[in-house]
Design a protein around this motif. Structure first.
Motif, PDB file in Angstrom:
ATOM      1  N   MET A   1      30.991  -0.136  31.525  1.00 50.80           N
ATOM      2  CA  MET A   1      30.285   0.492  32.269  1.00 50.80           C
ATOM      3  C   MET A   1      29.955   1.833  31.312  1.00 50.80           C
ATOM      4  O   MET A   1      30.695   2.423  31.069  1.00 50.80           O
ATOM      5  N   LYS A   2      28.430   1.995  30.843  1.00 52.81           N
ATOM      6  CA  LYS A   2      28.207   2.978  30.031  1.00 52.81           C
ATOM      7  C   LYS A   2      28.255   4.379  30.689  1.00 52.81           C
ATOM      8  O   LYS A   2      28.062   4.435  31.915  1.00 52.81           O
ATOM      9  N   LYS A   3      28.496   5.560  30.109  1.00 52.11           N
ATOM     10  CA  LYS A   3      28.405   6.893  30.566  1.00 52.11           C
ATOM     11  C   LYS A   3      27.456   7.119  31.508  1.00 52.11           C
ATOM     12  O   LYS A   3      27.234   7.846  32.673  1.00 52.11           O
ATOM     13  N   LYS A   4      26.138   6.795  30.953  1.00 57.19           N
ATOM     14  CA  LYS A   4      24.921   7.241  31.660  1.00 57.19           C
ATOM     15  C   LYS A   4      24.558   6.428  32.987  1.00 57.19           C
ATOM     16  O   LYS A   4      23.711   6.564  34.001  1.00 57.19           O
ATOM     17  N   GLU A   5      25.587   5.280  33.180  1.00 61.11           N
ATOM     18  CA  GLU A   5      25.419   4.843  34.521  1.00 61.11           C
ATOM     19  C   GLU A   5      26.375   4.980  35.550  1.00 61.11           C
ATOM     20  O   GLU A   5      26.474   4.517  36.619  1.00 61.11           O
ATOM     21  N   ILE A   6      27.571   6.002  35.116  1.00 62.78           N
ATOM     22  CA  ILE A   6      28.383   6.497  36.083  1.00 62.78           C
ATOM     23  C   ILE A   6      27.952   7.789  36.603  1.00 62.78           C
ATOM     24  O   ILE A   6      27.495   8.781  36.101  1.00 62.78           O
ATOM     25  N   LYS A   7      28.130   7.444  38.020  1.00 56.61           N
ATOM     26  CA  LYS A   7      27.821   8.751  38.822  1.00 56.61           C
ATOM     27  C   LYS A   7      28.981   9.517  39.152  1.00 56.61           C
ATOM     28  O   LYS A   7      29.857   8.839  39.724  1.00 56.61           O
TER      29      LYS A   7
END
Length: 227
Positions: A1-7
């Protein structure tokens, strides 16, 4: 999972904490959501489905312990990592947090670089079940569940079955604190009636054979491995 997809959901009643922590984590590329009390945290967690929740313990309306217990009731948030960020360092507070379903504990004050490093370590646990295999790597150690083998620097470390299963359990989620109850249930199950002292003895033997630095004791709670 990419950082920008992590909430990441930050929950604290102190605006300065939300601003400082939120800024440093957003600079790393994470999506940041904020809440100022436990009730708001539950609402936003259900709506946003964050991968990580960093939550204070002492808050108005609903404290972090109660909020954590409620969040753990929702199946869709079962795999969300929850860590408490609090100035309270008493053992009973930490135990209450783990009993409520928290995965870890971060004490205030904490330097931004250390916080970011801690968050990265927590998020390393995020792996889809579809990617799991019978072989795990922990630093320079390879753990083969199917063959009950542990290889380190091309040398095999021989462990009795229960020591192997205990080490494998801890290694499945580096950094996660496994409570004594979890360990007894997953390693020993209903085979025999054993006490907490049995776990301590097995951990001591693992430290002797694998290395003391890998294993961390969380007083009154359980154990974890780090590398």
């Amino acid at each position: 999972m990419k950082k920008k997809e992590i909430k990441i959901l930050l929950v604290d009643d102190e605006p300065d904490i939300l601003e400082i922590v939120g800024y440093n984590l957003s600079q790393e590329g994470y999506q940041i959501i904020t809440a100022t009390n436990g009730k708001e945290a539950i609402t936003k967690a259900k709506k946003e489905l964050p991968q990580l929740i960093i939550m204070d313990v002492m808050m108005p309306e609903m404290d972090g312990i109660e909020a954590c217990e409620n969040i753990r009731k929702f199946p869709e948030l079962e795999n969300t990592i929850i860590t408490f960020l609090t100035a309270r360092s008493e053992d009973y507070s930490q135990v209450a947090g783990f009993d409520a379903g928290a995965d870890d504990y971060i004490a205030k004050p904490i330097k931004p670089k250390i916080l970011v490093s801690k968050v990265k370590a927590l998020l390393r646990r995020l792996k889809d079940d579809s990617t799991t295999t019978d072989t795990l790597r922990l630093g320079d150690i390879e753990i083969n569940r199917e063959e009950y083998k542990i290889i380190r620097q091309n040398e095999e470390i021989v462990l009795p079955r229960k020591e192997f299963e205990l080490f494998y359990l801890l290694a499945t989620k580096p950094g996660k604190v496994f409570t004594r109850e979890e360990i007894l249930d997953k390693v020993w199950g209903n085979e025999v009636v054993v006490g907490g002292r049995t776990i301590d003895v097995h951990i001591r033997k693992l430290r002797e054979k694998i290395g003391d630095d890998f294993f961390k004791t969380i007083k009154g709670v359980g154990y974890k491995v780090e590398f």
